[in-house]
Write an enzyme that holds these catalytic residues in place. Structure first.
Site, PDB file in Angstrom:
ATOM      1  N   ARG A 120      16.725 -11.822  -6.305  1.00 15.35           N
ATOM      2  CA  ARG A 120      16.007 -10.689  -6.953  1.00 15.35           C
ATOM      3  C   ARG A 120      14.569 -10.946  -6.534  1.00 15.35           C
ATOM      4  O   ARG A 120      13.678 -10.510  -7.344  1.00 15.35           O
ATOM      5  CB  ARG A 120      16.183 -10.632  -8.467  1.00 15.35           C
ATOM      6  CG  ARG A 120      17.557 -10.214  -8.816  1.00 15.35           C
ATOM      7  CD  ARG A 120      17.598 -10.198 -10.330  1.00 15.35           C
ATOM      8  NE  ARG A 120      19.052  -9.560 -10.691  1.00 15.35           N
ATOM      9  CZ  ARG A 120      19.969 -10.385 -11.032  1.00 15.35           C
ATOM     10  NH1 ARG A 120      19.752 -11.686 -11.522  1.00 15.35           N
ATOM     11  NH2 ARG A 120      21.102 -10.041 -11.446  1.00 15.35           N
ATOM     12  N   GLU A 184       0.852   3.069  18.453  1.00 19.84           N
ATOM     13  CA  GLU A 184       0.548   2.935  16.802  1.00 19.84           C
ATOM     14  C   GLU A 184      -1.048   2.852  16.652  1.00 19.84           C
ATOM     15  O   GLU A 184      -1.612   3.146  15.756  1.00 19.84           O
ATOM     16  CB  GLU A 184       1.143   1.613  16.157  1.00 19.84           C
ATOM     17  CG  GLU A 184       2.707   1.963  16.250  1.00 19.84           C
ATOM     18  CD  GLU A 184       3.050   3.090  14.785  1.00 19.84           C
ATOM     19  OE1 GLU A 184       2.150   3.509  14.226  1.00 19.84           O
ATOM     20  OE2 GLU A 184       4.541   3.148  14.818  1.00 19.84           O
ATOM     21  N   GLU A 236       3.702   5.936  -1.440  1.00 26.30           N
ATOM     22  CA  GLU A 236       3.575   7.204  -0.958  1.00 26.30           C
ATOM     23  C   GLU A 236       3.607   8.132  -2.025  1.00 26.30           C
ATOM     24  O   GLU A 236       4.671   9.066  -2.091  1.00 26.30           O
ATOM     25  CB  GLU A 236       4.725   7.468   0.286  1.00 26.30           C
ATOM     26  CG  GLU A 236       4.239   6.763   1.323  1.00 26.30           C
ATOM     27  CD  GLU A 236       5.231   7.379   2.558  1.00 26.30           C
ATOM     28  OE1 GLU A 236       6.144   7.966   2.397  1.00 26.30           O
ATOM     29  OE2 GLU A 236       5.198   6.657   3.698  1.00 26.30           O
ATOM     30  N   ARG A 241      -0.486   7.615   1.860  1.00 27.05           N
ATOM     31  CA  ARG A 241       0.175   7.102   2.789  1.00 27.05           C
ATOM     32  C   ARG A 241       1.030   7.654   4.037  1.00 27.05           C
ATOM     33  O   ARG A 241       1.367   7.295   5.152  1.00 27.05           O
ATOM     34  CB  ARG A 241       0.849   5.766   2.159  1.00 27.05           C
ATOM     35  CG  ARG A 241       1.581   4.835   3.065  1.00 27.05           C
ATOM     36  CD  ARG A 241       2.147   3.768   2.467  1.00 27.05           C
ATOM     37  NE  ARG A 241       2.808   2.733   3.378  1.00 27.05           N
ATOM     38  CZ  ARG A 241       2.943   1.537   2.994  1.00 27.05           C
ATOM     39  NH1 ARG A 241       2.841   0.882   1.815  1.00 27.05           N
ATOM     40  NH2 ARG A 241       3.692   0.855   3.913  1.00 27.05           N
ATOM     41  N   ASN A 245       2.534   8.290   8.786  1.00 32.74           N
ATOM     42  CA  ASN A 245       3.926   8.668   9.470  1.00 32.74           C
ATOM     43  C   ASN A 245       3.888   9.516  10.581  1.00 32.74           C
ATOM     44  O   ASN A 245       4.765  10.247  11.190  1.00 32.74           O
ATOM     45  CB  ASN A 245       4.957   9.182   8.528  1.00 32.74           C
ATOM     46  CG  ASN A 245       5.404   8.238   7.553  1.00 32.74           C
ATOM     47  OD1 ASN A 245       5.595   7.037   7.747  1.00 32.74           O
ATOM     48  ND2 ASN A 245       5.455   8.720   6.320  1.00 32.74           N
ATOM     49  N   HIS A 266      10.727   2.208  19.684  1.00 33.50           N
ATOM     50  CA  HIS A 266      10.122   2.848  18.801  1.00 33.50           C
ATOM     51  C   HIS A 266       8.592   3.537  18.733  1.00 33.50           C
ATOM     52  O   HIS A 266       8.402   4.567  18.557  1.00 33.50           O
ATOM     53  CB  HIS A 266      10.141   1.869  17.361  1.00 33.50           C
ATOM     54  CG  HIS A 266       9.339   2.330  16.023  1.00 33.50           C
ATOM     55  ND1 HIS A 266       9.757   3.563  15.677  1.00 33.50           N
ATOM     56  CD2 HIS A 266       8.177   2.120  15.792  1.00 33.50           C
ATOM     57  CE1 HIS A 266       8.990   3.744  14.526  1.00 33.50           C
ATOM     58  NE2 HIS A 266       8.058   3.223  14.596  1.00 33.50           N
TER      59      HIS A 266
END
Length: 366
Positions: A120, A184, A236, A241, A245, A266
């Protein structure tokens, strides 16, 4: 050395950017290890970096174990996640332990997700060794794996305790991987920093050739931008944020069509996606055609794809939009797009007609 803090109240953490920090990682990880052994999950393609890290930990009195994961997007899978969790449990990792992710974005995403669900929630540390991971994926706490339906559709927000960035690790990176990461870097200029995009136009070539000053500046500028945005909108919820993207909705569709098989990295998908986002924006009259041309030209000059043809994709617009429908950002039947009113003027648009997108994509060169 540059230290940038991601401001998240009691979950704030530092990003340390310094040439050679990998060899001194034990100095930073000692307080986190608290006398416990640390488990390193490493990309199988970086054995030299793994050896450097383990030597540093030993010198600081920290015992370590290592788990190696095959390189490539294919490792962000249910099967690899299960094997990783079983290995971590077999090593007796406890909730209070910190797992170290050593490698590129695939390793960081996979290890971060494993840490988020193991017992967890365990802690983890990011030690990114690719440009893409150093400027983007290692910061911000987005973790996850891919599924048949699409990219990063299963995951969690789970912030690292620390990020250690050693730009010298890029010296061993293949040029194609450096170029993919550079996409990026360019993104941060296109979002809201036109001066940085202009800097990229002037300095991108020397950065890609390994100039240490240009590289350090680009990493620090990118990380500072992402830390600021994540601090303002971690999950987001406000839309801020989501600006990170830019290029990803188009880019993920191209990646999905390519099958995540390494034929389209990517960062290459993001580059093509950013060019498409600007071209679509220009077609819709949102920005000048000159802006879209400027973006595409810089991406080409950097050796990156500037559209569908350059990405090696031949699918129809309808097929690519079909991939977009699996996007995790879809909400209420609508899919948000990052479009632009100009360089450094990206905004979120929730009213885009997908049929218009499909028609636009069909008109793009193949």
């Amino acid at each position: 050395m540059t230290v940038i803090t991601v401001p998240l109240s009691d979950r704030s953490y530092d990003i340390v950017i310094e040439d050679g920090v990998l060899a001194r990682a034990g100095d930073y990880l000692g307080p986190i290890a608290r006398g416990r052994r640390m488990v390193i999950v490493a990309d199988a393609q970086v054995p030299m970096h793994l050896a450097t890290l383990r030597t540093s930990l030993t010198a600081s009195g920290i015992a370590s174990e290592a788990i190696e994961i095959p390189a490539g997007e294919g490792s962000k899978s249910w099967a690899t996640l299960e094997l990783l969790l079983d290995s971590l449990l077999a090593l007796g990792v406890e909730r209070g332990d910190h797992i170290v992710a050593l490698g590129g974005g695939v390793i960081g995403d996979l290890v971060g997700f494993a840490a988020s669900i193991l017992k967890r929630g365990c802690g983890f540390v990011q030690v990114p060794t690719t440009l893409l991971a150093q400027v983007d994926s290692s910061v911000g706490g987005k973790t996850g794996i891919n599924t048949r339906a699409g990219k990063n559709l299963v995951g969690a927000f789970h912030q690292p305790a620390l990020v250690l960035i050693d730009p010298t690790t890029l010296d061993t990176l293949p040029p194609r991987e450096v170029r993919a990461g550079y996409a990026e870097v360019v993104k941060y200029g296109l979002i809201d920093d036109p001066d940085f995009f202009a800097w990229c136009e002037s300095n991108g070539t020397v950065l890609l050739l390994g100039d240490p000053l240009a590289r350090a500046h680009a990493i620090a500028r990118s990380v500072s931008a992402k830390a600021r945005i994540v601090g303002a909108d971690e999950r987001e919820t406000t839309g801020t944020r989501a600006l990170l993207n830019l290029g990803h909705t188009f880019g993920h569709a191209l990646e999905a069509e390519a099958g995540f098989d390494g034929s389209l990295l990517h960062g290459e998908g993001v580059a093509a996606g950013m060019a498409l986002a600007f071209a679509f924006s220009a077609e819709q009259g949102l920005c000048r055609a000159e802006d879209a041309d400027r973006v595409a030209r810089h991406l080409r000059d950097a050796g990156l794809p500037d559209g569908i043809a350059a990405a090696g994709i031949t699918a129809s617009g309808e097929t690519l939009v079909g991939h977009m429908l699996h996007d995790k950002k879809r909400e209420g039947g609508t899919l948000p797009f990052l479009l632009a009113r100009g360089i450094g003027q990206t905004y979120l648009d929730r009213s885009v007609d997908l049929q218009q997108v499909a028609t636009f994509l069909d008109r793009c060169p193949r």
